[in-house]
Motif scaffolding. Structure first.
Motif, PDB file in Angstrom:
ATOM      1  N   LEU A 128      21.526   2.500  -5.308  1.00 39.29           N
ATOM      2  CA  LEU A 128      21.145   3.665  -6.132  1.00 39.29           C
ATOM      3  C   LEU A 128      20.235   4.608  -5.356  1.00 39.29           C
ATOM      4  N   ARG A 129      20.363   4.613  -4.055  1.00 38.01           N
ATOM      5  CA  ARG A 129      19.454   5.401  -3.212  1.00 38.01           C
ATOM      6  C   ARG A 129      19.685   6.907  -3.325  1.00 38.01           C
ATOM      7  N   PRO A 130      18.617   7.672  -3.052  1.00 40.01           N
ATOM      8  CA  PRO A 130      18.678   9.124  -3.258  1.00 40.01           C
ATOM      9  C   PRO A 130      18.883   9.983  -2.016  1.00 40.01           C
ATOM     10  N   GLU A 131      18.722   9.435  -0.808  1.00 40.82           N
ATOM     11  CA  GLU A 131      18.530  10.295   0.370  1.00 40.82           C
ATOM     12  C   GLU A 131      19.640  11.325   0.578  1.00 40.82           C
ATOM     13  N   THR A 132      20.888  10.924   0.346  1.00 40.82           N
ATOM     14  CA  THR A 132      21.995  11.863   0.575  1.00 40.82           C
ATOM     15  C   THR A 132      21.923  13.024  -0.425  1.00 40.82           C
ATOM     16  N   SER A 144      13.337   1.735  -9.537  1.00 42.81           N
ATOM     17  CA  SER A 144      12.529   2.810 -10.147  1.00 42.81           C
ATOM     18  C   SER A 144      12.815   4.148  -9.466  1.00 42.81           C
ATOM     19  N   PHE A 145      13.205   4.097  -8.171  1.00 45.28           N
ATOM     20  CA  PHE A 145      13.462   5.386  -7.501  1.00 45.28           C
ATOM     21  C   PHE A 145      14.757   6.045  -7.985  1.00 45.28           C
ATOM     22  N   PHE A 146      15.564   5.317  -8.745  1.00 42.20           N
ATOM     23  CA  PHE A 146      16.746   5.961  -9.323  1.00 42.20           C
ATOM     24  C   PHE A 146      16.301   7.038 -10.319  1.00 42.20           C
ATOM     25  N   HIS A 181      21.512   4.623   5.592  1.00 50.40           N
ATOM     26  CA  HIS A 181      21.487   5.544   4.440  1.00 50.40           C
ATOM     27  C   HIS A 181      20.114   6.202   4.358  1.00 50.40           C
ATOM     28  N   LEU A 182      19.075   5.421   4.634  1.00 52.63           N
ATOM     29  CA  LEU A 182      17.709   5.970   4.572  1.00 52.63           C
ATOM     30  C   LEU A 182      17.554   7.218   5.443  1.00 52.63           C
ATOM     31  N   SER A 183      18.283   7.261   6.582  1.00 48.56           N
ATOM     32  CA  SER A 183      18.152   8.417   7.489  1.00 48.56           C
ATOM     33  C   SER A 183      18.786   9.675   6.918  1.00 48.56           C
ATOM     34  N   ASP A 206      11.166   6.650   9.291  1.00 47.70           N
ATOM     35  CA  ASP A 206      11.582   7.855   8.558  1.00 47.70           C
ATOM     36  C   ASP A 206      10.501   8.777   8.009  1.00 47.70           C
ATOM     37  N   SER A 207       9.758   8.318   7.003  1.00 46.73           N
ATOM     38  CA  SER A 207       8.896   9.265   6.280  1.00 46.73           C
ATOM     39  C   SER A 207       7.638   9.651   7.055  1.00 46.73           C
ATOM     40  N   PHE A 208       7.341   8.946   8.160  1.00 46.74           N
ATOM     41  CA  PHE A 208       6.237   9.425   9.010  1.00 46.74           C
ATOM     42  C   PHE A 208       6.570  10.830   9.517  1.00 46.74           C
ATOM     43  N   ALA A 244      13.078   8.300 -10.362  1.00 47.01           N
ATOM     44  CA  ALA A 244      12.145   9.212  -9.694  1.00 47.01           C
ATOM     45  C   ALA A 244      12.862  10.200  -8.792  1.00 47.01           C
ATOM     46  N   GLU A 245      13.869   9.693  -8.053  1.00 50.51           N
ATOM     47  CA  GLU A 245      14.468  10.506  -6.998  1.00 50.51           C
ATOM     48  C   GLU A 245      15.926  10.861  -7.245  1.00 50.51           C
ATOM     49  N   THR A 246      16.754   9.832  -7.407  1.00 50.99           N
ATOM     50  CA  THR A 246      18.206  10.050  -7.440  1.00 50.99           C
ATOM     51  C   THR A 246      18.577  11.039  -8.544  1.00 50.99           C
ATOM     52  N   ASN A 303       7.078  14.697  -2.293  1.00 52.33           N
ATOM     53  CA  ASN A 303       6.662  13.544  -1.494  1.00 52.33           C
ATOM     54  C   ASN A 303       7.902  12.688  -1.237  1.00 52.33           C
ATOM     55  N   THR A 304       7.761  11.615  -0.487  1.00 48.77           N
ATOM     56  CA  THR A 304       8.956  10.886  -0.065  1.00 48.77           C
ATOM     57  C   THR A 304       9.620  10.143  -1.223  1.00 48.77           C
ATOM     58  N   GLU A 305       8.973  10.118  -2.372  1.00 52.36           N
ATOM     59  CA  GLU A 305       9.563   9.522  -3.577  1.00 52.36           C
ATOM     60  C   GLU A 305      10.011  10.626  -4.539  1.00 52.36           C
ATOM     61  N   ALA A 306      10.137  11.852  -4.015  1.00 55.63           N
ATOM     62  CA  ALA A 306      10.599  13.010  -4.811  1.00 55.63           C
ATOM     63  C   ALA A 306       9.618  13.463  -5.876  1.00 55.63           C
ATOM     64  N   VAL A 362       0.852  -1.207   0.000  1.00 54.46           N
ATOM     65  CA  VAL A 362       0.000   0.000   0.000  1.00 54.46           C
ATOM     66  C   VAL A 362       0.883   1.251   0.000  1.00 54.46           C
ATOM     67  N   PHE A 363       1.904   1.228   0.825  1.00 55.40           N
ATOM     68  CA  PHE A 363       2.805   2.371   0.957  1.00 55.40           C
ATOM     69  C   PHE A 363       3.560   2.644  -0.338  1.00 55.40           C
ATOM     70  N   GLU A 364       4.217   1.625  -0.878  1.00 64.13           N
ATOM     71  CA  GLU A 364       5.019   1.827  -2.087  1.00 64.13           C
ATOM     72  C   GLU A 364       4.148   2.252  -3.262  1.00 64.13           C
ATOM     73  N   THR A 365       2.963   1.655  -3.341  1.00 58.28           N
ATOM     74  CA  THR A 365       2.078   2.009  -4.447  1.00 58.28           C
ATOM     75  C   THR A 365       1.615   3.450  -4.313  1.00 58.28           C
ATOM     76  N   ASN A 366       1.389   3.861  -3.093  1.00 61.35           N
ATOM     77  CA  ASN A 366       0.982   5.256  -2.903  1.00 61.35           C
ATOM     78  C   ASN A 366       2.104   6.226  -3.264  1.00 61.35           C
ATOM     79  N   ILE A 367       3.301   6.009  -2.689  1.00 59.66           N
ATOM     80  CA  ILE A 367       4.345   7.031  -2.887  1.00 59.66           C
ATOM     81  C   ILE A 367       4.841   7.057  -4.331  1.00 59.66           C
ATOM     82  N   ARG A 368       4.866   5.886  -4.991  1.00 60.01           N
ATOM     83  CA  ARG A 368       5.424   5.869  -6.351  1.00 60.01           C
ATOM     84  C   ARG A 368       4.355   6.102  -7.416  1.00 60.01           C
ATOM     85  N   PHE A 369       3.198   5.428  -7.271  1.00 64.53           N
ATOM     86  CA  PHE A 369       2.184   5.528  -8.334  1.00 64.53           C
ATOM     87  C   PHE A 369       1.269   6.734  -8.108  1.00 64.53           C
TER      88      PHE A 369
HETATM   89  C1  DMJ Z   1      12.136   5.474  -1.702  1.00 64.17           C
HETATM   90  O1  DMJ Z   1      11.204   4.596  -2.224  1.00 64.17           O
HETATM   91  C2  DMJ Z   1      11.498   6.449  -0.776  1.00 64.17           C
HETATM   92  O2  DMJ Z   1      12.370   7.515  -0.627  1.00 64.17           O
HETATM   93  C3  DMJ Z   1      11.162   5.878   0.553  1.00 64.17           C
HETATM   94  O3  DMJ Z   1      10.662   6.839   1.437  1.00 64.17           O
HETATM   95  C4  DMJ Z   1      12.348   5.244   1.196  1.00 64.17           C
HETATM   96  N1  DMJ Z   1      13.282   4.661   0.326  1.00 64.17           N
HETATM   97  C5  DMJ Z   1      13.248   4.693  -1.078  1.00 64.17           C
HETATM   98  C6  DMJ Z   1      14.553   5.118  -1.682  1.00 64.17           C
HETATM   99  O4  DMJ Z   1      15.656   4.799  -0.970  1.00 64.17           O
END
Ligand code: DMJ
Length: 666
Positions: A549-553, A609-611, A478-480, A417-419, A613-615, A637-640, A283-290
């Motif tokens: 390939l995470r984006p947070e940094t 996919s977040f590479f 890394h997520l933090s 985190d994203s809460f 969307a976000e990175t 949003n948390t998926e950029a 539910v979470f991933e579908t919401n933030i990405r789709f």
């Molecule tokens: C993304 O799907 C989102 O940023 C999510 O909040 C946490 N992690 C990934 C990327 O690392």
């Protein structure tokens, strides 16, 4: 004495006969020789087909590799079995061990399995439930092809309407079908050539990621860039939901990649039918990405197909909210409407998941006039607001049947985190009217800093994690690393007595996350890094050494660049671009890495996919003008996915009064 091994010594009249004089073998000996030869043959054949070194180099093997390619063409799964999939009960096949990710497997799946194992261990041995770990294992095919180096690919954007820039007036955005809607200005005409070049490089990276996804995995969720095929097993079930398309579309739009945007938009219009999917989705991933991705596209373009599809996707998630408290379950099957929790979480929902629906659902209500989405997330917020907070913080687990906390584990990294991020952003996106969100953030952050912010012996600040009111591990995810950006934004918008402290923390955390990159051989950061003894900002366990390939940094570099204009953030971002090009770029796209401390790291063969969307979006925005998505008009949003600020951004596009309707219309 009888030996354990068979004796090959023969005797004649009690005298040993030299074996060399033997003309034939005994039956037992023949069996042994045949099995040794067979085993050797199998290993040799396996090496030919699966080891990257054999695939790429020597001329002797070229012909073998050609045979391999021909067989592979007959069907990719013939030689490479499909990635590990859950069975009907949601379990994984035997042989998947704790801390391991099987060949070609999505790290999320490995993560899910390891959480399950942790849960089982806890149930059996009363162990404390650990936050899951996973370990990426290199794919059978991990050689990198030579890939084209990026060139300055920046094209001058078309003049005219700049839908995402600050100067837009409410009447300006062109709606459906207008060419002008695709024009976005990233740099002024007199921009510094060096910055222009860097922006062009990032844009070219996006093209490379997109084109390869299109070539090898179009319509599937993600790409395996090394083996050049679809990545089938992921957090989006086993269907073809085009996750990379939906997640990447707004980045294409912002980069002015018009043809690519158009082809993605056509795919969404014709092929995205989530309601038909008979498979479990997060539910979470579908919401933030789709939902998030589609809403961004709607806001940027005004094209109603994106709004309609966002409604379709959100509606598919609604059955998961049918719980006694309204706190949603984690997984939903859109076709059967059955929902359930992750096995590893027992009866609990996850804080970061149920707390990261607010922006998208409220915005959806505002643009459709349907209140149902807003009501769902208001109920979640109220439940979390009303419950007692141990140590002033929110534990990561809560039971949607009872509304009571599960394990008292708190984190600004995974599971939490994203809460916290959404509390601040809900207030910002509401045009600073959502006072409940602000109050919850204002109360939680001092407690978080007090309990989780630590300083290493050499002076690096980091966020540790807590269990039962105690620091559990001197380790930061890394997520933090998104938190640098979050505290920066909090500092400049909340304007309270903590503003200075927040900015100080923002700078220090972003610095620490950069250190975790700078201290690796690849100059890319590990999944988690520790502070113990002489070790600072470095991963220790193998499952912490991956880079996915995470984006947070980069998210924090971008936000901190916008807020401080300190050149170091752009310099750090450029270091990252070069490292991605050197180590993650392969002929078929971009791959995550198995160990950031190796000079020549192996790829994990997943282009997340977040590479796209976000990175790449955050790296692009780092070099773009501030007028492209100004921070006072857009909230990410948390998926950029950028969402417009209410009563401030003319692209908010609220439903006209006549469109307002009640919940029953859903
Ligand atoms: C993304 O799907 C989102 O940023 C999510 O909040 C946490 N992690 C990934 C990327 O690392």
């Amino acid at each position: 004495m009888t030996g354990i091994l068979p004796s090959y010594q023969r005797f004649v009249n009690g005298v040993p006969v030299p074996s060399i004089s033997r003309r034939s073998f005994r039956l037992r000996e023949k069996y042994l020789i045949v099995s040794v030869l067979l085993t050797f043959g199998i290993v040799w054949l396996g090496a030919l087909f699966y080891l990257p070194e054999f695939k790429s180099s020597t001329s002797v093997n070229d012909s073998v590799y050609n045979v391999y390619k021909r067989i592979q063409k007959a069907g990719p799964e013939l030689l490479m079995p499909p990635p590990l999939a859950q069975n009907e009960l949601g379990d994984f096949p035997a042989g998947a061990h704790h801390g391991e990710s099987l060949d070609g497997e999505d790290p999320h799946v490995a993560e899910d399995r390891n959480r399950l194992r942790a849960k089982i261990e806890e149930d059996m041995g009363m162990k404390v439930l650990e936050r899951p770990q996973f370990e990426a294992v290199p794919s059978a095919s991990s050689s990198k092809g030579t890939s084209k180096r990026p060139v300055d690919a920046l094209e001058e954007p078309a003049a005219g309407n700049n839908a995402a820039s600050k100067s837009v007036s409410p009447s300006e955005p062109k709606l459906e079908g207008s060419e002008n809607q695709y024009a976005v200005v990233a740099l002024s005409s007199n921009a510094d050539p060096d910055v222009k070049h860097k922006l062009g490089v990032v844009k070219e990276m996006m093209r490379h990621a997109w084109n390869n996804y299109k070539l090898y995995a179009w319509g599937k969720n993600e790409l395996k860039p090394i083996s050049k095929r679809a990545h089938l097993s992921s957090v989006f079930g086993n269907g073809e939901l085009g996750a990379t398309i939906v997640d990447g579309l707004d980045t294409l739009y912002l980069m002015g990649l018009r043809d690519e945007f158009r082809e993605g938009r056509e795919w969404v219009a014709e092929h995205l039918h989530i309601g038909e999917l008979d498979s479990e989705l997060s539910v979470f991933e579908t919401n933030i990405r789709f939902v998030g991705g589609l809403l961004s596209c709607y806001s940027l373009t005004g094209d109603s197909i994106f709004k309609d599809k966002a409604v379709e996707v959100a509606d598919a998630l609604l059955p998961a909210f049918e719980t006694p408290t309204g706190l949603p379950y984690a997984l939903i099957n859109p076709s059967t409407k059955a929902s359930r929790q992750y096995h590893w979480a027992g009866p609990n929902s996850i804080l970061s998941e149920i707390g990261t629906l607010d922006l998208e659902f409220k915005y959806l209500s505002d643009i459709t006039g349907k209140d149902v989405y807003r009501k769902k997330v208001e109920r979640i917020r109220d439940a979390l607001n009303n419950i007692e907070k141990p140590s002033g913080l929110y534990p990561n687990f809560i039971n949607p049947r009872t509304g009571q906390w599960g394990q008292r584990h708190m984190s600004l990294g995974a599971l939490g985190d994203s809460f916290y991020e959404y509390l601040l952003k809900a207030w910002l996106m509401s045009g600073q009217t959502d006072e409940q969100a602000r109050a919850m953030f204002d109360e939680a952050m001092p407690a978080a800093l007090d309990k989780m912010l630590r300083v290493s012996p050499s002076g690096l600040s980091y966020l540790a994690e807590m269990k039962y009111g105690r620091i559990l591990e001197e380790k930061m995810d890394h997520l933090s690393c998104f938190a640098g950006g979050m505290f920066g934004l909090a500092s400049t918008t909340l304007e309270n007595t903590l503003s200075e402290r927040y900015m100080d923390v923002a700078k220090k955390l972003t610095h620490t996350c950069h250190e975790s990159y700078a201290r690796s051989e690849t100059k890319l950061g590990p999944e988690a890094f520790r502070f113990s003894g002489a070790v600072e900002a470095r991963a220790q366990k193998s499952n912490e050494k991956v880079y996915l390939l995470r984006p947070e940094t980069f998210e924090s570099y971008f936000i901190m660049w916008r807020l401080t204009k300190d050149q170091k953030y752009r310099d750090w971002g450029w270091e990252a671009v070069q490292a991605l090009e050197k180590h993650c770029r392969v002929e078929g796209g971009y791959t995550g890495l198995v160990n950031v401390y190796h000079n020549k790291p192996q790829g994990d063969d997943v282009q997340q996919s977040f590479f796209l969307a976000e990175t790449l979006k955050y790296l692009y925005l780092l070099f773009a003008d501030d007028s492209l998505l100004p921070l006072d008009e857009w909230v990410f949003n948390t998926e950029a996915h950028p969402l417009p600020v209410r009563n401030k951004n003319p692209l908010y596009r609220p439903a006209l009064t006549g469109e307002l309707s009640d919940d029953n219309q859903v």
